[in-house]
Design a protein around this motif. Sequence first.
Motif, PDB file in Angstrom:
ATOM      1  N   ARG A 196       0.836  -1.210   0.000  1.00 19.66           N
ATOM      2  CA  ARG A 196       0.000   0.000   0.000  1.00 19.66           C
ATOM      3  C   ARG A 196       0.868   1.257   0.000  1.00 19.66           C
ATOM      4  N   MET A 197       2.027   1.174   0.674  1.00 21.08           N
ATOM      5  CA  MET A 197       2.923   2.347   0.653  1.00 21.08           C
ATOM      6  C   MET A 197       3.453   2.586  -0.754  1.00 21.08           C
ATOM      7  N   TYR A 199       1.745   2.029  -3.542  1.00 19.40           N
ATOM      8  CA  TYR A 199       0.676   2.754  -4.234  1.00 19.40           C
ATOM      9  C   TYR A 199       0.711   4.237  -3.839  1.00 19.40           C
ATOM     10  N   ALA A 200       0.875   4.473  -2.528  1.00 24.05           N
ATOM     11  CA  ALA A 200       0.897   5.840  -2.029  1.00 24.05           C
ATOM     12  C   ALA A 200       2.068   6.616  -2.648  1.00 24.05           C
ATOM     13  N   GLY A 202       3.613   6.055  -5.425  1.00 26.73           N
ATOM     14  CA  GLY A 202       3.374   6.304  -6.842  1.00 26.73           C
ATOM     15  C   GLY A 202       2.297   7.347  -7.069  1.00 26.73           C
ATOM     16  N   GLY A 203       1.373   7.470  -6.131  1.00 28.45           N
ATOM     17  CA  GLY A 203       0.269   8.420  -6.300  1.00 28.45           C
ATOM     18  C   GLY A 203       0.690   9.836  -6.004  1.00 28.45           C
ATOM     19  N   GLY A 270       1.157   4.750  -9.434  1.00 28.59           N
ATOM     20  CA  GLY A 270      -0.009   4.781  -8.566  1.00 28.59           C
ATOM     21  C   GLY A 270      -1.165   3.896  -8.952  1.00 28.59           C
TER      22      GLY A 270
END
Lengths: 333, 496
Positions: A196-197, A199-200, A202-203, A270
Amino acid sequence: MWRRLRTHPQRNEIFLSFIIAALSVYLGLATREFFSLENLLDVLLSYSFLGIMSAGMLVVLISGGIDISFTAIATVAQYTMSLIIINYGGNLLLAFLIAGAVGIFLGSVNGFLIHYLKVPAIIITIATLNVFYGLLIAVTKGRWIYAFPTWFYRVPSLFSFTTADGTEYAVTLPIVLLVAVFVSTAFLLRRTAVGRMLYALGGNQEAAVRMGYNILRLRLFVYCFMGLLAGVASVVQAEIVQTVAPNSIVGRELEVLAAVVLGGASITGGTGTLPGTVLGVSLVAMMHNGLTLMGVSSYWHQVFVGAVIVISVSVTAWSQRAGRGRHRVEIEV
Amino acid sequence: MDECILEMRHISKNFGGVQALKDVQFSLKRGEIHCLVGENGSGKSTLIKIISGVISPEPGAHIAIQGHHVAHLTPGESIARGIQVIYQDLSLFPNLTVAENIGGTRHLREGLLVNWRKVRSVATEAMTKIGVRLDPDRLVRDLSIADRQIVAICRALAFDAKLVIMDEPTASLTRTEVNALLEVVQDLQRKEITTLFVSHRLDEVIEIAQRVTILRDGEKVGVFPVDELDNQKLALLMTGKKISYARIAGPSDTGDVLLEVKGLSKESNYRDISFTLHRGEVLGIIGLLGSGRTELALSLFGMNPPDWGQVLLEGKPLSLRSNRDAIVSGIAYVPEDRIGQGLVMPQPVTDNVVVTVMKRLCGRLGLLDLQKRRDTATEWVQGLGIKIPSYEAPVQTLSGGNQQRVVLAKWMATEPRVLILDSPTVGIDVAAKSGIYDLIRKLASSGIGIILISDEVPEVLHNSHRVLIMRKGRIVETLDASQTTEKELSRKIHVA
């Protein structure tokens, strides 16, 4: 229906599934072999190598990075592994350990360079592709390797069976590994804090820094993961082709990148899911397979695959834009 | 209520010889709503960064949080002690859901695996606390700016914030959204959570604040109870200069009709828009975000072709199918987002100014005439009084006010007859603003017709001859600016 599909979070996966279903029906009708078990296992086997690396590429893209050098990493890992098991002996597990370790090491080189030099990952990894590959060729003079130990020639199968007409089918190690890599990458991305980090990161990288995430550690993880999978994939490829040719892997990096992007991962980071990547790789594999079965010259494969990627990616981009609606004013009547 | 949640004394900070803060003292009481105001460069951001532990002050500083002296404040320490900063960009993850943004981003402290049920419950709990309900499964990128702000506040609450610092929170909100935000903040106050607003202007948040701290050039000017301040006094305290808000001179619709818009409509954008613009006139268009003002402006500039209606320039019908048409006809548009749409930040001032007139600067063979390029840039840089270190300096090295002038210069170089300005002073400080206003007047008096779009009431009222009010895609009223007061105009815009 279309409107709902447009705002559905998994719209890309749904869209790809439709295309794949339609293509399957067509290929099933056009050729007799397409729906045979033999063909399915063949395709799975020959795409296990690219499939494993696509999982690594997905993770890199989600974190907002990119890696072009993984084919060179795979080549170096494969060559090193081959030299060691040929000269010192060993077993298959050792082969994977050696290749994985080389992959992780070269991946960490990418990670450190990208983090500390603050140069775009695409530049760094194009450079390291050349360095890794160039060093290998310079040192080995591009010699091919054939003389594997006999145990290396026996590709282990999980289970095999014989049909009535006497043909033997086997679910071999490469296929099992491919499935294992897909399942564990999906778990990593969906259920672990690290996933999840990523994804964060990349976002919104700036926000990730402010959240106190350790960016260096995340980057190292990403590029080492890519390196590890490149190493694993390289052993799989050596198993399948039974030779090591230093120039057989490099050059296929864009094929992997395209399959992952086709599967819905964004090049800007992301977004992207493992099911999407599986569909993307499947679609590319099916097209190659279908065209081969229909007797189309392999030069045309690239044209078809390229065209399908352009169409698919632009339809997705278009539907996302339409779904968001840039200018809308509620007019008083 | 009088207990101090944050106490700071002798706060100084040097950045390579520049003194950003000079012996500042600053304190916040538990549960109060406090405003920290100052112009750009006054040291507000430095102070916030010290509070959040991102940078450390010079030795000799004293910082106490909830009565405990903190010798060395780090970002982690600051968060652990209940301080949450909501930056202007909100620092959200647009690719993740509402639930994950609120409840999921702290999971790096909570083990290896993600417990999705807990993520959801933390998010719901934070939203219930301030009485808002957003779909937890929506992606943050699909939310409005106002809802994103709510998500950022909920995230701060999920971190168990005692002090929430908001940097320019109202900059991109409509009045209705600001009201909703203010309600949320008052709700925080009832829960004894302190809020610190940081702003470069005296905005809406002042309505619910108790005290205001003013910084100027790195020094504290003072702390004032809110009811002792008004716009004029604040501007004086912030800049140390008296800023006059003189109105633009006399009715100017005596000039020839320059632009005439007849029954312009576009589905889902605006409907039945008719007005005239005279030579030398400044026509204000005011309305909330989403009233259709920007969409209308883009249509006049050819970037959002209308469905019906006609636009006449000096009596001749205009075809507005692309912005190339508009530029050729003499219409220029300065966008609100000057960094995104107006400037090439790493490029030199010169190139940014001449980018609109490249064709005209080309000599024979279609090559760029470097002398002409320099002359054109010089003409407009001097004409608009832009302060630059050199003509080859990248635009990103200029201040906000000067950047805005470079955008203006680049459009003035096209020698337009109609100039459309969309929120020309967003994000620039008071002194730079008045410079832009002088420029608007100067350009109008040279005979250009100017359309000034903004949602700042004083800006539109003091710089326009006439004001059109837009609401829900229509022009609902046309006012003579000299006959209207700020209060009146403000009331008319916000009427539901």
